[in-house]
Each structure stands twice: as structure tokens, then as C-alpha cells.
Design a protein around this motif. Structure first.
Motif, PDB file in Angstrom:
ATOM      1  N   TRP A   1     -38.268  11.201 -38.152  1.00 22.97           N
ATOM      2  CA  TRP A   1     -38.251  10.895 -36.717  1.00 22.97           C
ATOM      3  C   TRP A   1     -37.534  11.997 -35.942  1.00 22.97           C
TER       4      TRP A   1
ATOM      5  N   SER B   1     -33.303   4.160 -25.074  1.00 16.91           N
ATOM      6  CA  SER B   1     -32.556   4.985 -26.012  1.00 16.91           C
ATOM      7  C   SER B   1     -31.482   5.772 -25.304  1.00 16.91           C
TER       8      SER B   1
ATOM      9  N   ASP C   1     -37.655   6.011 -27.556  1.00 14.85           N
ATOM     10  CA  ASP C   1     -37.850   6.897 -28.698  1.00 14.85           C
ATOM     11  C   ASP C   1     -38.023   6.051 -29.951  1.00 14.85           C
ATOM     12  N   TYR C   2     -37.843   6.657 -31.117  1.00  9.25           N
ATOM     13  CA  TYR C   2     -38.090   5.937 -32.371  1.00  9.25           C
ATOM     14  C   TYR C   2     -37.121   4.778 -32.588  1.00  9.25           C
ATOM     15  N   THR C   3     -36.036   4.741 -31.826  1.00  9.15           N
ATOM     16  CA  THR C   3     -35.109   3.614 -31.941  1.00  9.15           C
ATOM     17  C   THR C   3     -35.509   2.448 -31.044  1.00  9.15           C
TER      18      THR C   3
ATOM     19  N   GLU D   1     -43.408   9.734 -37.776  1.00  7.97           N
ATOM     20  CA  GLU D   1     -42.352   9.688 -38.790  1.00  7.97           C
ATOM     21  C   GLU D   1     -42.686  10.572 -39.988  1.00  7.97           C
TER      22      GLU D   1
ATOM     23  N   ARG E   1     -37.235  13.839 -31.536  1.00 11.98           N
ATOM     24  CA  ARG E   1     -37.514  13.705 -30.097  1.00 11.98           C
ATOM     25  C   ARG E   1     -38.193  14.975 -29.575  1.00 11.98           C
TER      26      ARG E   1
END
Length: 280
Positions: free
Chosen positions: A221, A279, A273-275, A217, A223
Motif C-alpha cells: 500500500w 486518513s 487512502d488504504y486505511t 496493494e 499514497r
């Protein structure tokens, strides 16, 4: 348990320069008031002599308890390595140690035959284990049965090319490393990042929860880090065997390059992913 802390002005907490030294059962902790300004890079334990055995150690930075803390320490410039192997530090054994809160857990320089089993290395700023390429050859290393997880910015295991070479992207001096039977998870960039690596075996590891965000981060953020087992940009990697691994719930699976052999892996549901998982 003895707790050893740094002394102002030193660039290490423990320095091993004699052959055959054993450290067993120590706690090594950085005084949180030390190094309050400027970028600082040194080792909690530095090893430059052969046949050292480091076991049952707890190496920690007590003011790093979360991924956000690790990111803040990197921004602040307190980029210390837990254990650094360099010079004549061949045949080092790092056994059953916990390393947390530092920039890089174990930093393997131009040495041979590093043996790293049964450690828990986590909450690092950058990678849990780094094989750092130089003009000399780094070879014959075994990383076995470790937990390598929750790197805030980078990877579980990272190989780095020689940036001082005339054409650093083509140098592959990181030779003969085996990464076997580890649990590599929750790292923000990659699980394994092969840069400047050759003759590497990655086998029988359980790999999950890789975010695939370049620099985590730190710069927002994204991909951009692609896969759980990847190869960094502007660097070569050759003669890599990837077999018998289970990769699940990562950003993606495996990025294949020159002379890779990839077989008997289980690669399922890699959409993390960051979510979070699955995703879109």
C-alpha cells in the motif's frame, strides 16, 4: 441462459470478424482449469469488424470473487480482457453488460466510435475500461451511465499512450472520448487516469472511494497515485474538460495539466487512502 466457455489452445472464447454481428443475453465464463501457468493475455470476446452490438452479456471469471482473488489472478498471469476492440472494430456498442473478474473489462484499441452505456464492470485486476493508444488514432468514444468499480490494481477508466512511439510520453492519439454520467468508485489507483489523451470530456460523474495507491496493494500500500482524476507519469494529456462532477471521499480531487478546463465540480472531503476515509 447459454454459457460459453473457452477451448484449450484458443486465444479467445468468441471472435467476431464479420460486420453487424449482435450478441445478446449470453453468459461467457472461463473454465477455471484453463491457462494454469505462464502469463496469458487474450480476450473473452474479441471484435475486429465494424458495427458489432454486444448487449445483456454476463462475462465473468467464476473463481474471482474478491479483490484479493483478482490480485492473485494477475500474479498468476491469467490476464484476460473481457471485451477487446481492435482492427476494423469501429462503431461497436457494448450495452447493459456485466463484466467481472477479468484483467481489463473493455479494452478499446485503435478503433473509433465505441459506445459503452449502462454496464457494470467491476472486480477487474487492472482497469475497468482501457483506451489503448497505438500509432493509429483512437477517437469518438462515449462511456455513459456505467458502474465502474473495485479495480484491484488500477483505475475505473484509463487512457494509455503508445509505448512503441519514439517519444511515447508526447503522443496523444487517444482523442475525443466522453466519460459522462458514470458512477466510478472503490478503485485502488485512480478513478480516471489520463495518459496519452487529448480532447477528452469528463462530466457529470459521481466519483468516490478512490484509494490513490499505485498498483493497489500489489507492491505494498502507498499514497503514490495522487488524485481521483489524474495523469500517469511520463505521459502527456491535452485539451481536457472536467465539469459537473461530484468527487467525495477520494485520495485527492483533480490533478490539472496543460490546457485543462475544470469548472462546476463539487470536490469535498477527499482524504481517503488504504486505511479508509478521513486518513491523516
Amino acid at each position: 441462459t447459454p454459457v460459453i466457455r473457452g477451448v484449450a489452445g484458443a486465444n479467445y472464447i468468441i471472435k467476431i470478424t464479420a460486420s453487424g454481428v449482435t450478441l445478446d443475453g449470453l453468459h461467457v465464463n472461463l473454465d477455471p482449469t484453463y491457462g494454469s501457468s505462464g502469463v496469458q493475455t487474450w480476450d473473452f470476446i474479441t471484435v475486429s469488424a465494424p458495427n458489432a452490438e454486444l448487449k445483456n452479456l454476463y462475462i465473468y471469471q467464476s473463481d474471482v470473487a474478491t479483490v484479493a482473488d483478482a490480485e492473485n489472478e494477475y500474479i498468476r498471469g491469467r490476464r484476460y480482457k473481457g471485451i477487446g476492440l481492435s482492427g476494423s472494430g469501429n462503431n461497436a456498442k457494448i450495452i447493459d453488460c456485466e463484466i467481472t473478474g477479468v484483467c481489463k473489462g473493455v479494452h478499446v484499441g485503435a478503433v473509433k466510435n465505441a459506445y459503452i452505456p449502462c454496464c457494470d464492470i467491476h472486480l477487474t485486476q487492472q482497469s475497468c475500461i482501457v483506451f489503448a493508444n497505438t500509432a493509429a488514432v483512437n477517437a469518438g468514444n462515449l462511456v455513459f451511465d456505467n458502474d465502474l468499480h473495485d479495480s484491484a490494481i488500477e483505475d475505473g477508466v484509463q487512457w494509455v499512450q503508445d509505448f512503441n512511439a519514439p517519444n511515447p510520453g508526447t503522443v496523444t492519439n487517444n482523442m475525443g472520448t466522453i466519460v459522462r454520467g458514470n458512477r466510478i468508485y472503490g478503485n485502488r489507483e485512480n478513478a480516471c487516469d489520463l495518459k496519452g489523451a487529448r480532447n477528452v470530456v469528463i462530466e457529470n460523474n459521481l466519483i468516490w472511494g478512490t484509494f490513490g495507491s499505485n498498483n493497489g496493494e500489489l507492491n505494498g500500500w502507498n499514497r503514490s497515485a495522487f488524485t481521483a482524476i489524474s495523469k500517469g507519469a511520463n505521459a502527456d494529456a491535452y485539451h481536457v474538460i472536467i465539469r459537473g462532477n461530484v468527487l467525495m471521499d477520494n485520495s485527492n480531487g483533480i490533478m490539472a495539466h496543460n490546457d485543462y478546463k475544470i469548472y462546476h465540480n463539487v470536490i469535498v472531503n477527499n482524504r481517503h487512502d488504504y486505511t479508509g476515509s478521513n486518513s491523516t
